[in-house]
Design an enzyme around this catalytic site. Structure first.
Site, PDB file in Angstrom:
ATOM      1  N   GLU A  89      -5.668   2.919   6.216  1.00 41.94           N
ATOM      2  CA  GLU A  89      -5.290   2.854   4.801  1.00 41.94           C
ATOM      3  C   GLU A  89      -6.038   3.974   4.061  1.00 41.94           C
ATOM      4  O   GLU A  89      -5.546   4.555   3.098  1.00 41.94           O
ATOM      5  CB  GLU A  89      -5.706   1.478   4.255  1.00 41.94           C
ATOM      6  N   ARG A 142       0.826  -1.230   0.000  1.00 42.66           N
ATOM      7  CA  ARG A 142       0.000   0.000   0.000  1.00 42.66           C
ATOM      8  C   ARG A 142       0.851   1.267   0.000  1.00 42.66           C
ATOM      9  O   ARG A 142       0.528   2.250   0.667  1.00 42.66           O
ATOM     10  CB  ARG A 142      -0.977   0.024   1.198  1.00 42.66           C
ATOM     11  N   SER A 196     -11.265  -2.025   3.235  1.00 40.48           N
ATOM     12  CA  SER A 196     -10.574  -2.242   4.518  1.00 40.48           C
ATOM     13  C   SER A 196     -10.091  -0.889   5.024  1.00 40.48           C
ATOM     14  O   SER A 196      -9.373  -0.186   4.314  1.00 40.48           O
ATOM     15  CB  SER A 196      -9.357  -3.149   4.319  1.00 40.48           C
TER      16      SER A 196
HETATM   17  C1  LIG Z   1     -15.816  -2.028  -1.332  1.00 43.00           C
HETATM   18  C2  LIG Z   1     -14.351  -1.684  -1.473  1.00 43.00           C
HETATM   19  C3  LIG Z   1     -13.423  -2.696  -1.636  1.00 43.00           C
HETATM   20  C4  LIG Z   1     -12.070  -2.384  -1.766  1.00 43.00           C
HETATM   21  N1  LIG Z   1     -11.167  -3.413  -1.923  1.00 43.00           N
HETATM   22  C5  LIG Z   1      -9.862  -3.111  -2.056  1.00 43.00           C
HETATM   23  C6  LIG Z   1      -8.895  -4.154  -2.219  1.00 43.00           C
HETATM   24  O1  LIG Z   1      -9.220  -5.340  -2.283  1.00 43.00           O
HETATM   25  N2  LIG Z   1      -7.584  -3.810  -2.335  1.00 43.00           N
HETATM   26  C7  LIG Z   1      -7.166  -2.500  -2.282  1.00 43.00           C
HETATM   27  O2  LIG Z   1      -5.957  -2.246  -2.398  1.00 43.00           O
HETATM   28  N3  LIG Z   1      -8.052  -1.503  -2.122  1.00 43.00           N
HETATM   29  C8  LIG Z   1      -9.377  -1.751  -2.006  1.00 43.00           C
HETATM   30  N4  LIG Z   1     -10.262  -0.741  -1.841  1.00 43.00           N
HETATM   31  C9  LIG Z   1      -9.782   0.652  -1.727  1.00 43.00           C
HETATM   32  C10 LIG Z   1      -9.671   1.411  -3.055  1.00 43.00           C
HETATM   33  O3  LIG Z   1     -10.633   0.958  -3.996  1.00 43.00           O
HETATM   34  C11 LIG Z   1      -8.271   1.312  -3.669  1.00 43.00           C
HETATM   35  O4  LIG Z   1      -7.290   1.819  -2.790  1.00 43.00           O
HETATM   36  C12 LIG Z   1      -8.182   2.048  -5.000  1.00 43.00           C
HETATM   37  O5  LIG Z   1      -6.956   1.761  -5.606  1.00 43.00           O
HETATM   38  C13 LIG Z   1      -8.314   3.563  -4.848  1.00 43.00           C
HETATM   39  O6  LIG Z   1      -8.477   4.108  -6.139  1.00 43.00           O
HETATM   40  P1  LIG Z   1      -9.298   5.446  -6.351  1.00 43.00           P
HETATM   41  O7  LIG Z   1      -9.208   5.820  -7.766  1.00 43.00           O
HETATM   42  O8  LIG Z   1     -10.660   5.321  -5.790  1.00 43.00           O
HETATM   43  O9  LIG Z   1      -8.426   6.433  -5.473  1.00 43.00           O
HETATM   44  P2  LIG Z   1      -8.942   7.653  -4.580  1.00 43.00           P
HETATM   45  O10 LIG Z   1      -9.689   7.150  -3.415  1.00 43.00           O
HETATM   46  O11 LIG Z   1      -9.600   8.673  -5.428  1.00 43.00           O
HETATM   47  O12 LIG Z   1      -7.530   8.221  -4.101  1.00 43.00           O
HETATM   48  C14 LIG Z   1      -6.695   7.468  -3.250  1.00 43.00           C
HETATM   49  C15 LIG Z   1      -5.380   8.235  -3.055  1.00 43.00           C
HETATM   50  O13 LIG Z   1      -4.735   8.341  -4.307  1.00 43.00           O
HETATM   51  C16 LIG Z   1      -4.528   9.709  -4.685  1.00 43.00           C
HETATM   52  N5  LIG Z   1      -4.755   9.731  -6.147  1.00 43.00           N
HETATM   53  C17 LIG Z   1      -5.806   9.195  -6.822  1.00 43.00           C
HETATM   54  N6  LIG Z   1      -5.624   9.315  -8.139  1.00 43.00           N
HETATM   55  C18 LIG Z   1      -4.442   9.961  -8.303  1.00 43.00           C
HETATM   56  C19 LIG Z   1      -3.691  10.382  -9.451  1.00 43.00           C
HETATM   57  N7  LIG Z   1      -4.136  10.154 -10.675  1.00 43.00           N
HETATM   58  N8  LIG Z   1      -2.512  11.026  -9.265  1.00 43.00           N
HETATM   59  C20 LIG Z   1      -2.051  11.237  -8.007  1.00 43.00           C
HETATM   60  N9  LIG Z   1      -2.702  10.857  -6.878  1.00 43.00           N
HETATM   61  C21 LIG Z   1      -3.880  10.217  -7.036  1.00 43.00           C
HETATM   62  C22 LIG Z   1      -5.525  10.506  -3.868  1.00 43.00           C
HETATM   63  O14 LIG Z   1      -5.064  11.835  -3.611  1.00 43.00           O
HETATM   64  C23 LIG Z   1      -5.587   9.676  -2.580  1.00 43.00           C
HETATM   65  O15 LIG Z   1      -4.498  10.011  -1.737  1.00 43.00           O
HETATM   66  C24 LIG Z   1     -11.639  -1.017  -1.724  1.00 43.00           C
HETATM   67  C25 LIG Z   1     -12.585   0.004  -1.583  1.00 43.00           C
HETATM   68  C26 LIG Z   1     -13.937  -0.323  -1.457  1.00 43.00           C
HETATM   69  C27 LIG Z   1     -14.940   0.803  -1.333  1.00 43.00           C
END
Ligand SMILES: Cc1cc2nc3c(=O)[nH]c(=O)nc-3n(C[C@H](O)[C@H](O)[C@H](O)COP(=O)(O)OP(=O)(O)OC[C@H]3O[C@@H](n4cnc5c(N)ncnc54)[C@H](O)[C@@H]3O)c2cc1C
Length: 303
Positions: free
Chosen positions: A291, A170, A221
């Site tokens: 996280e 992570r 999580s």
């Molecule tokens: C139901 C559910 C299940 C999940 N299961 C998992 C799992 O199995 N494994 C896992 O690892 N995660 C899981 N997650 C968490 C999440 O989906 C992941 O961490 C995912 O990769 C986040 O992507 P996002 O685009 O939504 O990022 P965001 O939530 O929009 O951003 C996350 C971080 O990344 C930064 N960021 C986003 N995009 C950029 C960019 N283009 N450039 C620079 N910084 C950026 C943001 O500033 C923030 O700090 C889950 C979430 C949910 C709701």
């Protein structure tokens, strides 16, 4: 470009709660992204980037700055074979940061590329997944990433090899250097059998449905896995399953999830997080770190 003033960030995050951002922007091209960043710089406003908002919680007091989402950048291509010997048996996918992981997984399946099944049920964008080195069921972005392209906050483009990204559990170097915006990435996947890939994706989706409280808003999580432990197990063993503060609850299906059970505020979620952290520390001497990226007034993210 979508531009919303005094934007309710609960509408843009999977937790479905949280405060407002002064301005929310969704550029659709790199030129628009550059314009957005230049304008924020010109006006000396704090700004942060986001993807799908599936790992972010905006504190109730809101964010007095600009939130720039990469969701609008979503070109996705299967790249042409290089013909190089070391690439025999592999395929490459190039995708913009705003592409959903599920869309990339679909393209991989359609082209019989294996190894991305782990990400098919993660509800994030590619940019967020690279930043967090997202992973599940024994796979992580580190296993498949070849390169990443960023734009810095002055509009300069840079290409990075995956080895330069310090990818670990992570974590990527972009978490420590928030001046880089992830704009696209290339992944490399081995060729596989379509039926096997599809069966694996279905199996993982089924496991998620069984074990995760997917009917409630959350950010997945909530805590990172502490060395040598599982956060969910520690929380359950501390007797915290089902504990509720306001509308936020430690899921009674999976104690590693904090869910928005019933119109929770971000303050409910954060208070519950503190109670969980203190109780687990008292009982087991283990410090749980979120996280989920908690966004507070400019420049502060709680980790
Ligand atoms: C139901 C559910 C299940 C999940 N299961 C998992 C799992 O199995 N494994 C896992 O690892 N995660 C899981 N997650 C968490 C999440 O989906 C992941 O961490 C995912 O990769 C986040 O992507 P996002 O685009 O939504 O990022 P965001 O939530 O929009 O951003 C996350 C971080 O990344 C930064 N960021 C986003 N995009 C950029 C960019 N283009 N450039 C620079 N910084 C950026 C943001 O500033 C923030 O700090 C889950 C979430 C949910 C709701």
């Amino acid at each position: 470009m979508i531009r919303i003033e005094n934007c309710d960030m609960s509408e843009h995050t999977s937790f479905r709660c949280g405060g407002r951002a002064a301005i929310y922007l969704e550029p659709e091209t790199l030129e628009e992204l550059k314009e957005a960043v230049e304008a924020a710089n010109r006006e000396s406003r704090a700004f942060i980037f986001m993807g799908n908002g599936s790992n972010m919680l905006f504190a109730e007091e809101g964010y007095d700055g600009w939130v720039i989402s990469l969701r609008g950048l979503k070109d996705l291509v299967l790249m042409a074979d290089s013909g190089a010997e070391e690439d025999q048996g592999y395929g490459y996918i190039g995708a913009d940061a705003g592409c959903s992981l599920s869309a990339i997984a679909k393209l991989a399946l359609a082209n019989r590329l294996a190894g991305f099944e782990f990400a098919s049920g993660i509800p994030g964008s590619l940019g967020g997944a690279v930043l967090m080195n997202a992973g599940a069921y024994g796979g992580e972005m580190k296993d498949v990433l070849v390169s990443v392209r960023t734009m810095d906050i002055f509009g300069r483009i840079r290409d990075w090899k995956a080895e330069e990204l310090e990818l670990s559990y992570r974590h990527s170097c972009f978490m420590d250097d928030r001046t880089q915006i992830i704009i696209s990435a290339v992944i490399r996947l081995p060729r596989g059998d379509r039926a096997d890939i599809e069966a694996k994706m279905k199996d993982l989706a089924e496991r998620r449905r069984e074990k995760q409280p997917l009917q409630y808003p959350s950010a997945g999580s909530f805590f990172k896995r502490p060395e040598g432990h599982f956060a969910g197990k520690l929380i359950e063993d501390a007797g915290l399953k089902g504990l509720q503060i306001g509308g936020a609850q430690v899921s009674d299906l999976h104690a590693g999830f904090i869910i928005n059970k019933d119109r929770a505020t971000a303050t409910d979620v954060i208070e519950l997080m503190h109670v969980v952290q203190e109780t687990v520390l008292d009982r087991f001497g283990v410090r749980l770190e979120p996280e989920v990226q908690i966004i507070r007034l400019p420049e502060k993210e709680e980790n």
